[in-house]
Design an enzyme around this catalytic site. Structure first.
Site, PDB file in Angstrom:
ATOM      1  N   VAL A  16     -62.594  66.096  26.125  1.00 40.43           N
ATOM      2  CA  VAL A  16     -62.069  65.751  27.376  1.00 40.43           C
ATOM      3  C   VAL A  16     -62.896  65.384  28.473  1.00 40.43           C
ATOM      4  CG1 VAL A  16     -60.119  66.139  29.214  1.00 40.43           C
ATOM      5  CG2 VAL A  16     -59.810  66.518  26.895  1.00 40.43           C
ATOM      6  N   LEU A  83     -59.397  76.443  26.338  1.00 44.51           N
ATOM      7  CA  LEU A  83     -59.053  76.317  24.988  1.00 44.51           C
ATOM      8  C   LEU A  83     -58.199  75.340  24.634  1.00 44.51           C
ATOM      9  CD1 LEU A  83     -58.394  80.161  24.171  1.00 44.51           C
ATOM     10  CD2 LEU A  83     -60.258  78.971  23.691  1.00 44.51           C
ATOM     11  N   ARG A  91     -48.225  73.044  24.599  1.00 43.24           N
ATOM     12  CA  ARG A  91     -49.122  73.162  25.753  1.00 43.24           C
ATOM     13  C   ARG A  91     -48.945  74.542  26.523  1.00 43.24           C
ATOM     14  NH1 ARG A  91     -47.359  67.843  25.817  1.00 43.24           N
ATOM     15  NH2 ARG A  91     -49.017  66.250  25.547  1.00 43.24           N
ATOM     16  N   PRO A 124     -51.879  74.609  29.630  1.00 42.45           N
ATOM     17  CA  PRO A 124     -50.676  73.883  30.186  1.00 42.45           C
ATOM     18  C   PRO A 124     -50.985  73.272  31.583  1.00 42.45           C
ATOM     19  CG  PRO A 124     -49.919  76.117  30.117  1.00 42.45           C
ATOM     20  CD  PRO A 124     -51.441  75.978  29.455  1.00 42.45           C
ATOM     21  N   ASP A 126     -49.416  71.848  34.548  1.00 39.70           N
ATOM     22  CA  ASP A 126     -48.744  72.296  35.695  1.00 39.70           C
ATOM     23  C   ASP A 126     -48.882  73.788  36.173  1.00 39.70           C
ATOM     24  OD1 ASP A 126     -47.308  69.679  35.886  1.00 39.70           O
ATOM     25  OD2 ASP A 126     -46.815  70.259  33.871  1.00 39.70           O
ATOM     26  N   ASP A 151     -48.964  60.575  30.305  1.00 39.48           N
ATOM     27  CA  ASP A 151     -47.570  60.214  29.788  1.00 39.48           C
ATOM     28  C   ASP A 151     -47.203  58.954  30.413  1.00 39.48           C
ATOM     29  OD1 ASP A 151     -47.007  63.273  28.774  1.00 39.48           O
ATOM     30  OD2 ASP A 151     -47.800  63.193  30.971  1.00 39.48           O
ATOM     31  N   ARG A 154     -48.975  56.087  28.661  1.00 38.87           N
ATOM     32  CA  ARG A 154     -48.353  55.917  27.062  1.00 38.87           C
ATOM     33  C   ARG A 154     -47.102  55.248  27.185  1.00 38.87           C
ATOM     34  NH1 ARG A 154     -49.936  62.131  25.820  1.00 38.87           N
ATOM     35  NH2 ARG A 154     -51.683  61.781  24.608  1.00 38.87           N
ATOM     36  N   HIS A 171     -43.857  48.813  34.696  1.00 40.15           N
ATOM     37  CA  HIS A 171     -43.843  49.617  35.885  1.00 40.15           C
ATOM     38  C   HIS A 171     -42.962  50.941  35.387  1.00 40.15           C
ATOM     39  CE1 HIS A 171     -46.219  47.238  37.885  1.00 40.15           C
ATOM     40  NE2 HIS A 171     -45.623  46.446  38.041  1.00 40.15           N
ATOM     41  N   HIS A 178     -45.860  68.176  32.081  1.00 36.54           N
ATOM     42  CA  HIS A 178     -46.640  67.454  31.076  1.00 36.54           C
ATOM     43  C   HIS A 178     -46.369  68.405  29.770  1.00 36.54           C
ATOM     44  CE1 HIS A 178     -49.711  65.388  28.989  1.00 36.54           C
ATOM     45  NE2 HIS A 178     -50.588  66.486  29.169  1.00 36.54           N
TER      46      HIS A 178
END
Length: 314
Positions: A16, A83, A91, A124, A126, A151, A154, A171, A178
């Site tokens: 990432v 990790l 998540r 996770p 948030d 998200d 996607r 939109h 998440h």
């Protein structure tokens, strides 16, 4: 002549982090980029590899392998360390493992004298954004998570693909955690400027059931990708670049990031994905859209799950 130099520090040079760094250089977003990783040899190798592409970048970027002391002059610290999600793992399963890692990272950053903005991507997200806020002591406006930016991207892509419409003209937002309790805000989705409900009625062949199937594919996209290639990183890397641009360029852009709620949407003391205006100061304002009753219930459930999961680590 003194000129302000934008410096971004990336902590974590896994898939990432490197996708983010590669996109940052290709888009010429910042003047300085520092990479930090517990595996110093890997970080050095990534810096070398990235620097060899600088002659083809749109503008010069100084990239180096650094230490936490480099955070002192940073405008933005982006954390992708931690990790990764494994096949079959949610998540939220990562919460205890990555919380301990994050606490040490944030302490190291703050000891440098850092006074900029944190952008968190590790899952996770948030909960780890909340941990970052608590550990850093920074104002909540200057601690942001990637939230549901990916998200939402996607969802826009899949709707655009389904309707054969440029996804940049779609939109639509995902809000909430998440993760598995996220929700689409169908009530405010548009194709161009046409409300989605009107678009569906006009076309006839598309139904709400089709939309729900698309959302399920959005929600479960990470599982499908992880099952096939082991991890997701390109999409989130580009999502982080989009948020970074909004911050460094003082754009006042509206993005669905993980923000701290203090009464908005009827909830408090939680970081969760919601649309917000993002600029050089971080979160300028949380936009509180009018949700319908179903969306309110789904959002409340998402908040409940996050708080219950977070309780053991606080």
């Amino acid at each position: 002549m003194n000129q302000k130099i934008n410096r971004v520090v990336l902590i974590g040079t896994g898939a990432v982090g490197c996708s983010y760094a590669y996109s940052m250089i290709n888009q010429g977003i910042t003047e300085e980029m520092v990479l930090i990783d517990v595996n110093e040899a890997k970080s050095e190798g990534e810096v070398m590899d990235l620097n060899h592409g600088i002659p083809f970048a749109p503008k010069p970027t100084k990239v180096w392998n650094g230490t936490y002391q480099d955070c002192q002059q940073a405008d933005l610290v982006v954390i992708t360390a931690g990790l990764a999600q494994k096949p079959g793992e949610t998540r939220l399963d990562l919460v205890v493992k990555n919380t301990n890692i994050f606490k040490q990272i944030v302490r190291n950053v703050m000891e440098s004298g850092f006074n900029g903005i944190f952008l968190v991507a590790t899952n996770p997200v948030d909960i780890l954004t909340y941990v970052t806020w608590k550990e850093s002591g920074l104002p909540k406006e200057r601690v942001i998570g990637s939230g549901t930016t990916l998200d939402s991207a996607r969802l826009r892509f899949m709707l655009g693909d389904y309707f054969n419409v440029d996804p940049r003209s779609v939109h639509a937002l995902i809000i909430g955690e998440h993760g598995d309790t996220e929700l689409p805000v169908w009530s405010h989705s548009t194709i161009g400027i046409e409300p989605l409900d009107d678009f569906l009625k006009r076309k006839g062949e598309f139904t709400k059931e089709h939309m729900e199937n698309i959302f399920v594919n959005v929600r479960d996209a990470a599982y499908h990708i992880i099952e096939r290639k082991g991890a997701t990183y390109y999409g989130i890397g580009m999502s982080l670049v989009r948020i970074t641009k909004a911050i460094l360029n003082n754009e006042n852009s509206v993005l669905p990031v993980s923000v701290f709620l203090n009464g908005e949407y009827g909830h408090s003391d939680v970081y969760i994905g919601a649309p917000a205006i993002i600029n050089r100061e971080g979160v300028r304002e949380i936009i509180e859209v009018q949700l319908n009753e179903i969306e309110k219930e789904q959002f409340a459930h998402s908040v409940k799950v996050l708080k219950e999961t977070m309780a053991p680590i606080l």
